[in-house]
Design a protein around this motif. Structure first.
Motif, PDB file in Angstrom:
ATOM      1  N   GLY A   1      -1.217  -1.513 -14.991  1.00 30.45           N
ATOM      2  CA  GLY A   1      -1.279  -1.053 -13.461  1.00 30.45           C
ATOM      3  C   GLY A   1      -2.249  -2.130 -12.825  1.00 30.45           C
ATOM      4  N   VAL A   2      -1.848  -3.071 -13.002  1.00 28.65           N
ATOM      5  CA  VAL A   2      -3.208  -4.289 -12.404  1.00 28.65           C
ATOM      6  C   VAL A   2      -2.859  -4.171 -10.425  1.00 28.65           C
ATOM      7  CG1 VAL A   2      -4.026  -6.414 -12.044  1.00 28.65           C
ATOM      8  CG2 VAL A   2      -3.284  -5.090 -14.435  1.00 28.65           C
ATOM      9  N   GLU A   3      -1.916  -3.970 -10.020  1.00 30.04           N
ATOM     10  CA  GLU A   3      -1.450  -4.015  -8.594  1.00 30.04           C
ATOM     11  C   GLU A   3      -2.043  -2.387  -8.776  1.00 30.04           C
ATOM     12  OE1 GLU A   3       1.052  -4.077 -11.653  1.00 30.04           O
ATOM     13  OE2 GLU A   3       2.112  -6.237 -10.911  1.00 30.04           O
ATOM     14  N   LYS A   4      -2.019  -1.663  -8.814  1.00 31.44           N
ATOM     15  CA  LYS A   4      -2.607  -0.376  -8.691  1.00 31.44           C
ATOM     16  C   LYS A   4      -3.965  -0.673  -8.462  1.00 31.44           C
ATOM     17  CE  LYS A   4      -3.777   3.202 -11.446  1.00 31.44           C
ATOM     18  NZ  LYS A   4      -4.219   3.590 -12.277  1.00 31.44           N
ATOM     19  N   HIS A   5      -4.938  -1.602  -8.723  1.00 30.24           N
ATOM     20  CA  HIS A   5      -6.571  -1.779  -8.947  1.00 30.24           C
ATOM     21  C   HIS A   5      -6.551  -2.861  -7.709  1.00 30.24           C
ATOM     22  CE1 HIS A   5      -8.101   0.556 -11.811  1.00 30.24           C
ATOM     23  NE2 HIS A   5      -6.928   0.274 -13.011  1.00 30.24           N
ATOM     24  N   TYR A   6      -5.915  -3.463  -7.567  1.00 32.11           N
ATOM     25  CA  TYR A   6      -5.327  -4.737  -6.324  1.00 32.11           C
ATOM     26  C   TYR A   6      -5.450  -3.907  -4.824  1.00 32.11           C
ATOM     27  CZ  TYR A   6      -5.696  -9.083  -9.056  1.00 32.11           C
ATOM     28  OH  TYR A   6      -6.343  -9.637  -9.953  1.00 32.11           O
ATOM     29  N   GLY A   7      -4.529  -2.717  -5.269  1.00 33.93           N
ATOM     30  CA  GLY A   7      -4.430  -1.485  -3.751  1.00 33.93           C
ATOM     31  C   GLY A   7      -5.715  -1.214  -3.780  1.00 33.93           C
ATOM     32  N   TYR A   8      -5.724  -0.598  -4.620  1.00 31.77           N
ATOM     33  CA  TYR A   8      -7.351   0.264  -4.225  1.00 31.77           C
ATOM     34  C   TYR A   8      -8.902  -0.976  -3.655  1.00 31.77           C
ATOM     35  CZ  TYR A   8      -5.524   4.231  -6.926  1.00 31.77           C
ATOM     36  OH  TYR A   8      -4.568   5.298  -7.171  1.00 31.77           O
ATOM     37  N   ALA A   9      -8.472  -1.698  -4.543  1.00 27.09           N
ATOM     38  CA  ALA A   9      -9.810  -2.789  -3.413  1.00 27.09           C
ATOM     39  C   ALA A   9      -9.681  -2.948  -2.177  1.00 27.09           C
ATOM     40  CB  ALA A   9     -10.024  -4.165  -4.272  1.00 27.09           C
ATOM     41  N   PHE A  10      -8.633  -3.262  -1.863  1.00 26.21           N
ATOM     42  CA  PHE A  10      -7.226  -3.705  -0.194  1.00 26.21           C
ATOM     43  C   PHE A  10      -8.036  -2.859   0.608  1.00 26.21           C
ATOM     44  CE2 PHE A  10      -4.816  -2.950   2.875  1.00 26.21           C
ATOM     45  CZ  PHE A  10      -5.064  -4.308   3.780  1.00 26.21           C
ATOM     46  N   GLN A  11      -7.997  -1.064   0.145  1.00 23.75           N
ATOM     47  CA  GLN A  11      -8.141  -0.159   1.062  1.00 23.75           C
ATOM     48  C   GLN A  11      -9.651   0.029   0.901  1.00 23.75           C
ATOM     49  OE1 GLN A  11      -6.533   3.152  -0.759  1.00 23.75           O
ATOM     50  NE2 GLN A  11      -4.375   2.423  -0.646  1.00 23.75           N
ATOM     51  N   TRP A  12     -10.340   0.075  -0.013  1.00 23.72           N
ATOM     52  CA  TRP A  12     -11.939  -0.021   1.119  1.00 23.72           C
ATOM     53  C   TRP A  12     -12.762  -1.448   1.016  1.00 23.72           C
ATOM     54  CZ3 TRP A  12     -13.884   4.335  -0.291  1.00 23.72           C
ATOM     55  CH2 TRP A  12     -13.167   5.416  -1.248  1.00 23.72           C
ATOM     56  N   PHE A  13     -11.800  -2.325   0.840  1.00 22.13           N
ATOM     57  CA  PHE A  13     -12.520  -3.048   2.007  1.00 22.13           C
ATOM     58  C   PHE A  13     -12.032  -3.067   3.363  1.00 22.13           C
ATOM     59  CE2 PHE A  13     -12.177  -5.900  -1.882  1.00 22.13           C
ATOM     60  CZ  PHE A  13     -13.696  -5.933  -2.560  1.00 22.13           C
ATOM     61  N   ALA A  14     -10.893  -2.520   3.805  1.00 20.92           N
ATOM     62  CA  ALA A  14     -10.211  -2.813   5.193  1.00 20.92           C
ATOM     63  C   ALA A  14     -11.369  -1.484   5.281  1.00 20.92           C
ATOM     64  CB  ALA A  14      -8.988  -2.352   4.994  1.00 20.92           C
ATOM     65  N   LEU A  15     -11.803  -0.233   4.962  1.00 19.62           N
ATOM     66  CA  LEU A  15     -12.711   0.263   5.026  1.00 19.62           C
ATOM     67  C   LEU A  15     -13.935  -0.083   6.078  1.00 19.62           C
ATOM     68  CD1 LEU A  15     -13.036   3.619   6.117  1.00 19.62           C
ATOM     69  CD2 LEU A  15     -13.591   4.055   3.056  1.00 19.62           C
ATOM     70  N   CYS A  16     -14.309  -0.795   4.520  1.00 23.23           N
ATOM     71  CA  CYS A  16     -15.783  -1.048   4.477  1.00 23.23           C
ATOM     72  C   CYS A  16     -15.605  -2.647   6.163  1.00 23.23           C
ATOM     73  CB  CYS A  16     -15.725  -2.277   3.534  1.00 23.23           C
ATOM     74  SG  CYS A  16     -17.234  -3.166   4.331  1.00 23.23           S
ATOM     75  N   GLY A  17     -14.753  -2.823   6.318  1.00 23.14           N
ATOM     76  CA  GLY A  17     -14.168  -3.860   7.151  1.00 23.14           C
ATOM     77  C   GLY A  17     -14.496  -3.623   8.781  1.00 23.14           C
ATOM     78  N   LEU A  18     -13.710  -1.842   8.869  1.00 23.13           N
ATOM     79  CA  LEU A  18     -13.078  -0.782  10.237  1.00 23.13           C
ATOM     80  C   LEU A  18     -14.857  -0.393  10.072  1.00 23.13           C
ATOM     81  CD1 LEU A  18     -11.698   0.388  12.177  1.00 23.13           C
ATOM     82  CD2 LEU A  18     -11.342   2.500  10.224  1.00 23.13           C
ATOM     83  N   ILE A  19     -16.700  -0.526   8.942  1.00 19.64           N
ATOM     84  CA  ILE A  19     -17.343   0.245   9.463  1.00 19.64           C
ATOM     85  C   ILE A  19     -17.774  -0.306   9.623  1.00 19.64           C
ATOM     86  CG2 ILE A  19     -19.581   1.016   8.642  1.00 19.64           C
ATOM     87  CD1 ILE A  19     -17.574   2.520   5.748  1.00 19.64           C
TER      88      ILE A  19
END
Length: 248
Positions: free
Chosen positions: A213-231
């Motif tokens: 499930g490597v791809e799953k963690h990359y997906g989660y990382a993208f979501q957290w970075f996107a939220l950080c960028g949104l903030i």
């Protein structure tokens, strides 16, 4: 009064600005940290996946290799070619198991290794159950005499939730290897084998490939970075840009 009110309003605006700034900073740091953590988890899973892939490329283990392995040696995901005799009367059917999206049984039979008293539980494959009689056992072809099976070493099948104590019998919800060894009075290895090869016995063997499930963690990382960028973006827009072009 007007001057006093203006001063109070200014102090309120300053407190509000610093409160919002602190909240944005903490939220940004948290989401950034979570994104980095997900990337580290992805690196760990990538290393694990590489180890699994390299194990599966190694030459297949035989009876002597398995028997000579020291206790505690990790043989998970290694390919095997084992020779032995089926203990057909010890066959267990694990209920509510799916393959290719269809419910049925996983068929497990101990294989007593030639030249040893040790047996290995073989996950032979999947078979559809009867929808008319849930207690009916499917017809199963089990060769007599010495057989050779191919597969890869795997843990025991995942346990499903069941109400009450585990039931014995041919049809079960789960199988505990140590308990099963005591039940059938046969020494069992601490792992099982997923059988591969031609399904001439009528069992499905479309086992899922091992994926960490490597791809799953990359997906989660993208979501957290996107939220950080949104903030960060919202803070810059409302607390800096708007103050420049629309000062209160």
């Amino acid at each position: 009064m007007v001057v006093g009110d203006s001063a109070v309003a200014t102090r309120r605006l300053k407190r509000r600005f610093w409160l919002i700034s602190l909240s944005a900073l903490l939220a940004g740091m948290l989401t950034l940290r979570l994104g980095l953590w997900q990337l580290s988890r992805a690196d760990q899973k990538h290393t694990l996946q590489s180890d699994i892939d390299s194990r599966q490329r190694l030459p297949a283990l035989g009876n002597q290799d398995v028997l000579a392995a020291l206790p505690g040696v990790d043989l998970a995901h290694r390919r095997v070619t084992l020779r032995g005799h089926w203990l057909a009367d010890k066959t267990v059917y694990l209920d509510n198991r799916q393959m290719a999206g269809k419910p049925g049984f996983f068929v497990l039979t101990p294989l007593k290794l030639d030249g040893s008293d040790l047996a290995v539980v073989i996950q032979r494959g999947w078979v559809q159950r009867s929808f008319v009689d849930r207690t009916a056992l499917p017809a199963l072809q089990t060769a007599a005499g010495s057989v050779v099976i191919e597969g890869r070493i795997a843990p025991a099948p995942a346990k499903l939730y069941e109400l009450g104590a585990s039931k014995l019998g041919h049809i079960r919800q789960n199988l505990d290897l140590p308990g099963f060894a005591l039940e059938i009075a046969v020494p069992l290895s601490g792992y099982s084998v997923l059988q591969s090869g031609a399904s001439g016995d009528g069992l499905g063997r479309e086992w899922p490939s091992v994926n960490t499930g490597v791809e799953k963690h990359y997906g989660y990382a993208f979501q957290w970075f996107a939220l950080c960028g949104l903030i960060a973006g919202l803070y810059i827009w409302f607390q800096i840009v708007r103050r420049i072009f629309h000062p209160r």
